[in-house]
Design an enzyme around this catalytic site. Structure first.
Site, PDB file in Angstrom:
ATOM      1  NE  ARG A  22      -2.931   0.321   3.308  1.00 51.66           N
ATOM      2  CZ  ARG A  22      -2.247   0.435   4.465  1.00 51.66           C
ATOM      3  NH1 ARG A  22      -1.486   1.488   4.690  1.00 51.66           N
ATOM      4  NH2 ARG A  22      -2.325  -0.505   5.375  1.00 51.66           N
ATOM      5  CE1 TYR A  62     -16.948  11.835 -15.588  1.00 52.99           C
ATOM      6  CE2 TYR A  62     -15.736  11.664 -13.525  1.00 52.99           C
ATOM      7  CZ  TYR A  62     -16.599  11.120 -14.465  1.00 52.99           C
ATOM      8  OH  TYR A  62     -17.103   9.856 -14.263  1.00 52.99           O
ATOM      9  CG  ASP A 104      -8.672  16.654 -14.639  1.00 51.54           C
ATOM     10  OD1 ASP A 104      -7.990  16.131 -15.544  1.00 51.54           O
ATOM     11  OD2 ASP A 104      -9.651  16.092 -14.110  1.00 51.54           O
ATOM     12  CE  LYS A 129     -11.903   8.768 -18.795  1.00 43.78           C
ATOM     13  NZ  LYS A 129     -11.831   8.475 -17.392  1.00 43.78           N
TER      14      LYS A 129
END
Ligand code: P1T
Length: 389
Positions: A56, A108, A180, A205
């Site tokens: 992690r 978004y 972003d 993306k």
């Protein structure tokens, strides 16, 4: 925390895309970074280990991806997350209850949702403004404002924010500018060079580019922000698995050549759509009549493959999205294959209708993610679908 290899920053963008953050595997010489599919690492004694204790906290495949994207963006530190929204979540957790964020009104839908449905409940406050006019950022700023968060170009309206102006404003007021950069990618736009301190991506993306994983990444130039992000990555645990990191890392190697083709197809299809009688309006920053075309030429090196078009009504939009054959009707974007979507009912369904309409996101708006297929096949597909609208 994953810091870029400084010598990677000396090479050109395409060289960085292939090599940055990666070195042949020490024990084997494997040229490709192995998928370190492990949850933990053996320690030779108490407190004695090789820098890896638990997956992690750190994983070598993830380290390579983080360094690679940080080098592409020209930042110092990278942090990978389990999705683009997990990356946004980590960035918003830099703040505390009572802090205020100025966010672009067009982002978004999931970004708007996490802000208004999750973080507002936890005590952050948000003002959504049209950041095409940077004076509005200034006007919305209060003594509690800590962060400015923008997408440019925006999803799906393709509106731009002047990053140099926003960066200057943020610096003057001591605010963190978060960009972003999912739509433009560092291939076409590098917000850090223009004044941003934090850049984030949905790696789902263009960075991955093959629609075969979900992920996010955050890059920063600030050591104090990097410390907090590293803490958050470990303390909250929204980390990607090694296979997904590897897939994203494989994707970034071809980012420049894929983007070149997305851009070529995007320009051709936008120009073709602009003269189509069934299309009322085309939103693409590469078109000379885009109201911010001059800014696009200044702050972007290419315009990419995202195009939105106004067809005038829900019925017409439905007719087109349900009739294309090559353009698949699906959420997401940025893959080698072309996709078509209807933002009002898909990606932005959770944004209140009044706010959608205010920004031009009507029920007649259709969004294209233009892939890397033959442009003639793509226009032929759109032509037969538009004939039915
Ligand atoms: O889907 P995820 O990896 O969590 O990324 C969220 C996200 C963040 N930023 C931008 C600009 C995005 O477009 C997205 C996700 N967008 C879609 C799924 C979409 O179809 O628009």
């Amino acid at each position: 925390m994953t810091r870029v290899f400084q010598d990677d920053l000396a090479s050109g963008f395409a060289t960085r895309a292939v090599h940055a953050g990666q070195r042949p595997d020490e024990p084997t010489g494997a040229i490709m970074t192995p998928i370190y599919q492990t949850s933990t690492y053996v320690q030779s004694g108490l407190g004695k280990h090789k820098g890896f204790e638990y997956a992690r906290t750190r994983n070598p495949t993830r380290d390579a991806l983080e360094r690679n994207v940080a080098a592409l963006e020209g930042g110092d530190h990278g942090f990978a997350f389990a999705s683009g929204l997990a990356a946004t979540d980590a960035v918003l957790k830099l703040l505390s209850a009572g802090d205020h964020v100025i966010c672009g009104e067009n982002v978004y839908g999931g970004t708007h949702r996490i802000m208004t449905h999750v973080f507002e409940r936890l005590g952050l406050t948000f003002t959504f403004v049209d950041t095409r006019d940077s004076a509005r950022i200034d006007a919305a700023s209060t003594s509690h404002t800590k962060m400015v968060f923008v997408e440019t170009p925006t999803n799906p309206m393709m509106y731009l924010t002047d990053l140099q102006a926003a960066g200057q404003l943020a610096r003057d007021r001591g605010l963190i500018l978060v960009v972003d950069n999912t739509f433009a990618t560092p291939c076409f736009q590098r917000p850090i060079e223009l004044g941003a301190e934090v850049v984030l991506h949905s790696t789902t993306k263009y960075l991955n580019g093959h629609s075969d994983m979900v992920g996010g990444v955050v890059v920063t130039t600030r050591d104090d922000v990097a410390d907090q992000l590293a803490f958050m990555q470990n303390a909250v645990g929204a980390v990607p698995g090694p296979l997904d990191c590897w897939l994203a890392l494989r994707g970034t190697k071809t980012l420049p050549i894929r983007m070149e083709r997305h851009d070529y197809n995007g320009r051709r299809i936008a120009a073709w759509l602009a003269q189509h009688p069934k299309v009322e309006r085309v939103y693409y920053p590469g078109l000379p009549d885009h109201p911010q075309h001059e800014l696009a030429c200044r702050q972007m090196k290419g315009f990419g493959g995202m195009i939105s078009l106004e067809l005038g009504s829900l019925a017409k939009a439905r007719a087109v999205v349900e009739r294309t054959r090559l353009f698949a009707l699906a959420e997401s974007l940025g893959g080698v294959e072309s996709l078509i979507g209807h933002p009002a009912t898909m990606t932005h369904a959770t944004v209140p209708k009044a706010m959608r309409e205010e920004m031009g996101l009507t029920d007649g708006l259709v969004r294209l993610s233009v892939g890397i297929e033959d442009a003639d096949d793509l226009t032929a597909d759109l032509d037969q679908a538009l004939a039915a609208s």
